[in-house]
Scaffold this active site. Sequence first.
Site, PDB file in Angstrom:
ATOM      1  N   ARG A 224     114.027   5.495 -51.919  1.00 55.50           N
ATOM      2  CA  ARG A 224     114.464   6.863 -51.653  1.00 55.50           C
ATOM      3  C   ARG A 224     115.766   6.811 -50.865  1.00 55.50           C
ATOM      4  O   ARG A 224     115.971   5.922 -50.028  1.00 55.50           O
ATOM      5  CB  ARG A 224     113.415   7.625 -50.829  1.00 55.50           C
ATOM      6  CG  ARG A 224     112.181   8.049 -51.599  1.00 55.50           C
ATOM      7  CD  ARG A 224     112.481   9.118 -52.659  1.00 55.50           C
ATOM      8  NE  ARG A 224     111.296   9.559 -53.375  1.00 55.50           N
ATOM      9  CZ  ARG A 224     110.891   9.072 -54.540  1.00 55.50           C
ATOM     10  NH1 ARG A 224     111.572   8.114 -55.146  1.00 55.50           N
ATOM     11  NH2 ARG A 224     109.819   9.558 -55.140  1.00 55.50           N
ATOM     12  N   HIS A 272     118.962   7.511 -60.380  1.00 59.33           N
ATOM     13  CA  HIS A 272     117.512   7.565 -60.182  1.00 59.33           C
ATOM     14  C   HIS A 272     116.774   7.243 -61.482  1.00 59.33           C
ATOM     15  O   HIS A 272     116.015   8.065 -62.018  1.00 59.33           O
ATOM     16  CB  HIS A 272     117.081   8.932 -59.649  1.00 59.33           C
ATOM     17  CG  HIS A 272     115.721   8.911 -58.999  1.00 59.33           C
ATOM     18  ND1 HIS A 272     115.387   9.661 -57.915  1.00 59.33           N
ATOM     19  CD2 HIS A 272     114.590   8.206 -59.286  1.00 59.33           C
ATOM     20  CE1 HIS A 272     114.135   9.442 -57.568  1.00 59.33           C
ATOM     21  NE2 HIS A 272     113.621   8.548 -58.405  1.00 59.33           N
TER      22      HIS A 272
HETATM   23  P1  NDP Z   1     102.778   1.844 -52.859  1.00 58.63           P
HETATM   24  O1  NDP Z   1     102.163   2.889 -52.008  1.00 58.63           O
HETATM   25  O2  NDP Z   1     101.917   1.155 -53.866  1.00 58.63           O
HETATM   26  O3  NDP Z   1     103.391   0.692 -51.936  1.00 58.63           O
HETATM   27  C1  NDP Z   1     104.099   0.959 -50.783  1.00 58.63           C
HETATM   28  C2  NDP Z   1     104.325  -0.348 -50.023  1.00 58.63           C
HETATM   29  O4  NDP Z   1     105.126  -0.060 -48.871  1.00 58.63           O
HETATM   30  C3  NDP Z   1     103.030  -0.975 -49.518  1.00 58.63           C
HETATM   31  O5  NDP Z   1     103.106  -2.368 -49.596  1.00 58.63           O
HETATM   32  C4  NDP Z   1     102.988  -0.525 -48.056  1.00 58.63           C
HETATM   33  O6  NDP Z   1     102.275  -1.415 -47.207  1.00 58.63           O
HETATM   34  C5  NDP Z   1     104.468  -0.583 -47.724  1.00 58.63           C
HETATM   35  N1  NDP Z   1     104.740   0.238 -46.542  1.00 58.63           N
HETATM   36  C6  NDP Z   1     104.580   1.571 -46.366  1.00 58.63           C
HETATM   37  N2  NDP Z   1     104.924   1.939 -45.115  1.00 58.63           N
HETATM   38  C7  NDP Z   1     105.327   0.816 -44.497  1.00 58.63           C
HETATM   39  C8  NDP Z   1     105.777   0.537 -43.184  1.00 58.63           C
HETATM   40  N3  NDP Z   1     105.897   1.502 -42.254  1.00 58.63           N
HETATM   41  N4  NDP Z   1     106.097  -0.735 -42.886  1.00 58.63           N
HETATM   42  C9  NDP Z   1     105.957  -1.716 -43.795  1.00 58.63           C
HETATM   43  N5  NDP Z   1     105.533  -1.522 -45.062  1.00 58.63           N
HETATM   44  C10 NDP Z   1     105.205  -0.268 -45.392  1.00 58.63           C
HETATM   45  O7  NDP Z   1     104.037   2.496 -53.540  1.00 58.63           O
HETATM   46  P2  NDP Z   1     104.742   2.076 -54.921  1.00 58.63           P
HETATM   47  O8  NDP Z   1     104.994   0.623 -54.883  1.00 58.63           O
HETATM   48  O9  NDP Z   1     104.005   2.634 -56.066  1.00 58.63           O
HETATM   49  O10 NDP Z   1     106.116   2.904 -54.810  1.00 58.63           O
HETATM   50  C11 NDP Z   1     107.029   2.676 -53.770  1.00 58.63           C
HETATM   51  C12 NDP Z   1     108.144   3.705 -53.782  1.00 58.63           C
HETATM   52  O11 NDP Z   1     109.039   3.460 -54.851  1.00 58.63           O
HETATM   53  C13 NDP Z   1     107.728   5.148 -54.011  1.00 58.63           C
HETATM   54  O12 NDP Z   1     107.200   5.736 -52.840  1.00 58.63           O
HETATM   55  C14 NDP Z   1     109.017   5.791 -54.452  1.00 58.63           C
HETATM   56  O13 NDP Z   1     109.724   6.264 -53.312  1.00 58.63           O
HETATM   57  C15 NDP Z   1     109.796   4.640 -55.092  1.00 58.63           C
HETATM   58  N6  NDP Z   1     109.966   4.828 -56.531  1.00 58.63           N
HETATM   59  C16 NDP Z   1     111.245   4.907 -57.050  1.00 58.63           C
HETATM   60  C17 NDP Z   1     111.434   5.021 -58.413  1.00 58.63           C
HETATM   61  C18 NDP Z   1     112.796   5.040 -59.009  1.00 58.63           C
HETATM   62  O14 NDP Z   1     112.925   5.277 -60.206  1.00 58.63           O
HETATM   63  N7  NDP Z   1     113.834   4.792 -58.243  1.00 58.63           N
HETATM   64  C19 NDP Z   1     110.291   5.098 -59.328  1.00 58.63           C
HETATM   65  C20 NDP Z   1     109.012   4.976 -58.697  1.00 58.63           C
HETATM   66  C21 NDP Z   1     108.881   4.851 -57.342  1.00 58.63           C
HETATM   67  P3  NDP Z   1     100.666  -1.410 -47.193  1.00 58.63           P
HETATM   68  O15 NDP Z   1     100.232  -1.749 -48.599  1.00 58.63           O
HETATM   69  O16 NDP Z   1     100.320  -2.488 -46.245  1.00 58.63           O
HETATM   70  O17 NDP Z   1     100.236  -0.045 -46.794  1.00 58.63           O
HETATM   71  C1  OXD Z   2     108.822   8.117 -58.412  1.00 55.77           C
HETATM   72  C2  OXD Z   2     110.232   8.225 -58.794  1.00 55.77           C
HETATM   73  O1  OXD Z   2     108.506   8.264 -57.233  1.00 55.77           O
HETATM   74  O2  OXD Z   2     110.520   8.282 -60.016  1.00 55.77           O
HETATM   75  O3  OXD Z   2     107.997   7.853 -59.315  1.00 55.77           O
HETATM   76  O4  OXD Z   2     111.103   8.218 -57.922  1.00 55.77           O
END
Ligand code: NDP
Ligand code: OXD
Length: 309
Positions: A224, A272
């Site tokens: 993001r 994006h």
């Molecule tokens: P998940 O919820 O599966 O994973 C998030 C990860 O971030 C977990 O490993 C979590 O740790 C870690 N995390 C969260 N907060 C913290 C913190 N404070 N400190 C350290 N680690 C942290 O999410 P996804 O992998 O499915 O997606 C991640 C992000 O990707 C989405 O939220 C979105 O913003 C972005 N995205 C972007 C897209 C694009 O096209 N550009 C498409 C899809 C997603 P833990 O597991 O230990 O809680």
């Molecule tokens: C998502 C994205 O969060 O596309 O899936 O950014």
Amino acid sequence: MALLFASPDDDPIAWREALQRRIPDLEVRVFPEIGDPAEIEAALVWLPPPGLLASLPRLRAIFSLGAGVDRLLEDPTLPADVPICRMVDPSLTASMAEFVLLHALRYHRDLDVYEQQQRRAEWRLVMPRPASATVVGLLGLGELGGASARLLVRHGFTVRGWSRTRKTIEGVRCFAGPEELHPFLAEVGVLVCLLPSTPATRGILNAELFARLPRGARLVNLARGAHLVEQDLLEALGSGRLAHATLDVFTREPLPSDHPFWRHPRITVTPHTASYSLPESGAEIIAENIRRLRAGAPLLHRVDRQRGY
Ligand code: NDP
Ligand code: OXD
């Protein structure tokens, strides 16, 4: 039961067909053709207009078309007691891992350096190294970060990952929690951000973090725009602390045409587009959750509103 579909970016017809192939009696209404709001029990949304979900009095579940739910949670009128489920889908995961590999390879093979040299008509070889010589670090080891890490390992990269709670991923050196952030960063040459945007992670890509990376590291933000302190990035690129950045997400999207990122010689901008959910595979998880909703069973991939993801 009627499901409301609202997204400015996704194809409503393809989603409706994919859902109705799995649940033939499901009525899918496409925003703004809501009909009687009291008949809508579930909503499938991406960037819905603020207030839309609050206007549905019998809403029982909110299904996000995106993996990240930060924008949904920002709506002050969001109904407090309706469960939110985020998108977890094989096509979304595979396309993100592919995009991460693409940029790891691009930086590993110094294409950003050659792009600079081409502008100067400069013919200068950077000797290729094995993939293991490049350390790729993933901020976030969830659905997308974890899959990306595994693909990078298969490709021979040296992979590190950081998450809130400790993970075990074969071939990946895993770090956890704020106290292990700096050790995680120490040797990372390509840093990829795949964190959710939460109060704990906003602004994490800042000067202090960049200073912990080896000089000349490259940054890839696919999560993001709110994670990045834009001025700190411009200064880090100006000083050579960072060599290059690839940005797929921005605080304002579309990125305004006068934004300095567009024309910066050391920044790659993509709109994006890192990853996308295809209706045919994404509908599988939504249909499963609708069946669960009807049966009163626990929903999959529920968001923890307190945590913010
Ligand atoms: P998940 O919820 O599966 O994973 C998030 C990860 O971030 C977990 O490993 C979590 O740790 C870690 N995390 C969260 N907060 C913290 C913190 N404070 N400190 C350290 N680690 C942290 O999410 P996804 O992998 O499915 O997606 C991640 C992000 O990707 C989405 O939220 C979105 O913003 C972005 N995205 C972007 C897209 C694009 O096209 N550009 C498409 C899809 C997603 P833990 O597991 O230990 O809680
Ligand atoms: C998502 C994205 O969060 O596309 O899936 O950014």
